[in-house]
Design a protein around this motif. Structure first.
Motif, PDB file in Angstrom:
ATOM      1  N   GLN A 280       0.811  -1.205   0.000  1.00 42.10           N
ATOM      2  CA  GLN A 280       0.000   0.000   0.000  1.00 42.10           C
ATOM      3  C   GLN A 280       0.854   1.268   0.000  1.00 42.10           C
ATOM      4  OE1 GLN A 280      -3.402   0.068  -0.385  1.00 42.10           O
ATOM      5  NE2 GLN A 280      -2.978  -2.092  -0.784  1.00 42.10           N
ATOM      6  N   LEU A 281       2.148   1.121   0.120  1.00 40.72           N
ATOM      7  CA  LEU A 281       3.018   2.293   0.092  1.00 40.72           C
ATOM      8  C   LEU A 281       3.061   2.878  -1.316  1.00 40.72           C
ATOM      9  CD1 LEU A 281       6.052   1.002   2.202  1.00 40.72           C
ATOM     10  CD2 LEU A 281       4.368   2.721   2.894  1.00 40.72           C
ATOM     11  N   PRO A 282       3.210   4.206  -1.438  1.00 41.21           N
ATOM     12  CA  PRO A 282       3.311   4.822  -2.773  1.00 41.21           C
ATOM     13  C   PRO A 282       4.484   4.245  -3.559  1.00 41.21           C
ATOM     14  CG  PRO A 282       3.060   6.500  -1.063  1.00 41.21           C
ATOM     15  CD  PRO A 282       3.285   5.199  -0.356  1.00 41.21           C
ATOM     16  N   PHE A 283       4.301   4.154  -4.869  1.00 44.54           N
ATOM     17  CA  PHE A 283       5.364   3.667  -5.744  1.00 44.54           C
ATOM     18  C   PHE A 283       6.035   4.874  -6.395  1.00 44.54           C
ATOM     19  CE2 PHE A 283       7.710   1.314  -8.782  1.00 44.54           C
ATOM     20  CZ  PHE A 283       7.753   0.005  -8.318  1.00 44.54           C
ATOM     21  N   ILE A 284       7.374   4.895  -6.370  1.00 40.97           N
ATOM     22  CA  ILE A 284       8.128   6.004  -6.959  1.00 40.97           C
ATOM     23  C   ILE A 284       8.614   5.599  -8.342  1.00 40.97           C
ATOM     24  CG2 ILE A 284      10.141   7.501  -6.748  1.00 40.97           C
ATOM     25  CD1 ILE A 284      10.015   7.119  -3.733  1.00 40.97           C
ATOM     26  N   PHE A 285       8.343   6.454  -9.325  1.00 43.93           N
ATOM     27  CA  PHE A 285       8.829   6.263 -10.691  1.00 43.93           C
ATOM     28  C   PHE A 285       9.878   7.336 -10.992  1.00 43.93           C
ATOM     29  CE2 PHE A 285       4.606   4.425 -10.591  1.00 43.93           C
ATOM     30  CZ  PHE A 285       4.756   3.244 -11.302  1.00 43.93           C
ATOM     31  N   GLY A 286      10.895   6.959 -11.718  1.00 41.78           N
ATOM     32  CA  GLY A 286      11.932   7.917 -12.091  1.00 41.78           C
ATOM     33  C   GLY A 286      13.258   7.593 -11.437  1.00 41.78           C
ATOM     34  N   ASN A 287      14.301   8.317 -11.850  1.00 42.12           N
ATOM     35  CA  ASN A 287      15.649   8.142 -11.317  1.00 42.12           C
ATOM     36  C   ASN A 287      15.762   8.944 -10.025  1.00 42.12           C
ATOM     37  OD1 ASN A 287      18.316   7.466 -11.032  1.00 42.12           O
ATOM     38  ND2 ASN A 287      19.058   8.871 -12.614  1.00 42.12           N
ATOM     39  N   LEU A 288      15.503   8.285  -8.913  1.00 43.35           N
ATOM     40  CA  LEU A 288      15.272   8.959  -7.642  1.00 43.35           C
ATOM     41  C   LEU A 288      16.517   9.627  -7.078  1.00 43.35           C
ATOM     42  CD1 LEU A 288      13.349   9.532  -5.251  1.00 43.35           C
ATOM     43  CD2 LEU A 288      14.096   7.358  -4.268  1.00 43.35           C
ATOM     44  N   ASP A 289      16.322  10.865  -6.609  1.00 48.74           N
ATOM     45  CA  ASP A 289      17.277  11.548  -5.741  1.00 48.74           C
ATOM     46  C   ASP A 289      16.696  11.437  -4.337  1.00 48.74           C
ATOM     47  OD1 ASP A 289      18.499  13.529  -4.100  1.00 48.74           O
ATOM     48  OD2 ASP A 289      19.132  14.649  -5.868  1.00 48.74           O
ATOM     49  N   ILE A 290      17.340  10.649  -3.463  1.00 49.18           N
ATOM     50  CA  ILE A 290      16.754  10.336  -2.169  1.00 49.18           C
ATOM     51  C   ILE A 290      16.537  11.574  -1.319  1.00 49.18           C
ATOM     52  CG2 ILE A 290      18.960   9.868  -1.046  1.00 49.18           C
ATOM     53  CD1 ILE A 290      15.611   7.984  -0.521  1.00 49.18           C
ATOM     54  N   ASP A 291      17.435  12.553  -1.412  1.00 51.40           N
ATOM     55  CA  ASP A 291      17.269  13.785  -0.628  1.00 51.40           C
ATOM     56  C   ASP A 291      16.040  14.558  -1.083  1.00 51.40           C
ATOM     57  OD1 ASP A 291      19.506  13.327   0.957  1.00 51.40           O
ATOM     58  OD2 ASP A 291      20.857  14.329  -0.449  1.00 51.40           O
ATOM     59  N   GLU A 292      15.772  14.564  -2.371  1.00 52.35           N
ATOM     60  CA  GLU A 292      14.584  15.251  -2.892  1.00 52.35           C
ATOM     61  C   GLU A 292      13.317  14.555  -2.402  1.00 52.35           C
ATOM     62  OE1 GLU A 292      14.297  17.999  -4.677  1.00 52.35           O
ATOM     63  OE2 GLU A 292      16.459  18.368  -4.825  1.00 52.35           O
ATOM     64  N   PHE A 293      13.357  13.235  -2.346  1.00 48.08           N
ATOM     65  CA  PHE A 293      12.188  12.502  -1.864  1.00 48.08           C
ATOM     66  C   PHE A 293      11.924  12.776  -0.386  1.00 48.08           C
ATOM     67  CE2 PHE A 293      10.749   8.613   0.381  1.00 48.08           C
ATOM     68  CZ  PHE A 293       9.409   8.692   0.018  1.00 48.08           C
ATOM     69  N   LEU A 294      12.971  12.722   0.425  1.00 52.12           N
ATOM     70  CA  LEU A 294      12.793  12.970   1.859  1.00 52.12           C
ATOM     71  C   LEU A 294      12.303  14.391   2.118  1.00 52.12           C
ATOM     72  CD1 LEU A 294      15.941  11.132   3.289  1.00 52.12           C
ATOM     73  CD2 LEU A 294      13.568  10.331   3.254  1.00 52.12           C
ATOM     74  N   ASN A 295      12.750  15.316   1.287  1.00 49.18           N
ATOM     75  CA  ASN A 295      12.266  16.692   1.414  1.00 49.18           C
ATOM     76  C   ASN A 295      10.790  16.787   1.039  1.00 49.18           C
ATOM     77  OD1 ASN A 295      12.706  19.638   1.760  1.00 49.18           O
ATOM     78  ND2 ASN A 295      12.307  19.688  -0.442  1.00 49.18           N
ATOM     79  N   LEU A 296      10.388  16.075  -0.026  1.00 47.77           N
ATOM     80  CA  LEU A 296       8.974  16.059  -0.411  1.00 47.77           C
ATOM     81  C   LEU A 296       8.123  15.454   0.698  1.00 47.77           C
ATOM     82  CD1 LEU A 296       6.745  16.449  -2.566  1.00 47.77           C
ATOM     83  CD2 LEU A 296       7.240  14.107  -3.326  1.00 47.77           C
ATOM     84  N   ARG A 297       8.581  14.366   1.283  1.00 47.31           N
ATOM     85  CA  ARG A 297       7.824  13.739   2.359  1.00 47.31           C
ATOM     86  C   ARG A 297       7.657  14.707   3.535  1.00 47.31           C
ATOM     87  NH1 ARG A 297       5.927   8.991   5.066  1.00 47.31           N
ATOM     88  NH2 ARG A 297       4.856  10.011   6.786  1.00 47.31           N
TER      89      ARG A 297
END
Length: 223
Positions: A131-148
């Motif tokens: 049930q967790l969101p699925f991430i598409f794309g070449n992830l930058d982990i810092d950008e994701f944590l900032n979005l969260r």
């Protein structure tokens, strides 16, 4: 005078013997105080024993002279660890208390599905977190944590998010579970999401399928 000097020499001699004896006793005690117990908690019944054995394999030796960096390096290799605390309990015990990372999303990396933790690390998917969101794309982990972090600050439930799309320009699209897509600005992520949510929660826009907030202070709707 010679008697006084002789007495002083005898006193110093006995003190030297006494200090030497004390030092020998302390050294013997140090040799006896090998680490006998290591306790690991926080990762669950399946993982605690694995990390425990890895730390035991380090052969840490005497509790007074252990190389703490060896323990830290071993713990850091575990992708499930968020935070940890290492305590020495004299004479022969080490307690390691761990805060487990929180899984935030899923991602396909090299053809394999992983879980993305709040510690920024990938862990193997046990298929209990679908049930967790699925991430598409070449992830930058810092950008994701900032979005969260931004999501947590605004009026939107993280559980309502179905997919996250990350673009090479470091911009995000959010797809909700009701299939509405929110296109966010690259440079004003928080403000654009906040503005999009204001429209989303308005009763006047029930049938929209896409909210484009890429342009600052503007919303383009697609129904």
């Amino acid at each position: 005078m010679h008697q006084r000097k002789g007495k002083k020499i005898l006193i110093y001699f006995f003190l030297l013997i006494l200090v030497g004896s004390i030092n020998n006793i302390n050294l013997n005690n140090l040799k006896l105080r090998e680490i006998r117990n290591i306790n690991v908690t926080g990762l669950g019944d399946n993982v605690n024993p694995i990390l425990l054995q890895e730390i035991k394999d380090l052969n840490l030796g005497n509790i007074f002279f252990i190389n703490k960096n060896e323990i830290i390096n071993q713990i850091d290799t575990n992708s499930l660890v968020e935070k940890y605390f290492v305590f020495k309990k004299y004479p022969s015990t080490i307690d390691i208390k761990i805060d487990k990372t929180k899984f935030l999303a899923r991602i396909n990396d090299g053809g394999k599905i992983y879980l993305v933790g709040s510690n920024g690390k990938f862990s193997e998917n046990d298929f209990s977190n679908n049930q967790l969101p699925f991430i598409f794309g070449n992830l930058d982990i810092d950008e994701f944590l900032n979005l969260r972090k931004i999501i947590d600050q605004l009026d939107i439930s993280y559980d309502s998010i179905k997919n996250l799309y990350f673009f090479s320009s470091k911009r995000w699209d959010i797809e909700l579970r009701n299939n509405i897509i929110i296109k966010l600005s690259k440079n004003n992520t928080k403000d654009s999401l906040k503005l999009a949510l204001e429209f989303l929660h308005s009763n006047e826009f029930k049938d929209i399928k896409q909210i484009d907030a890429r342009i600052k202070n503007q919303i383009i709707l697609n129904d």
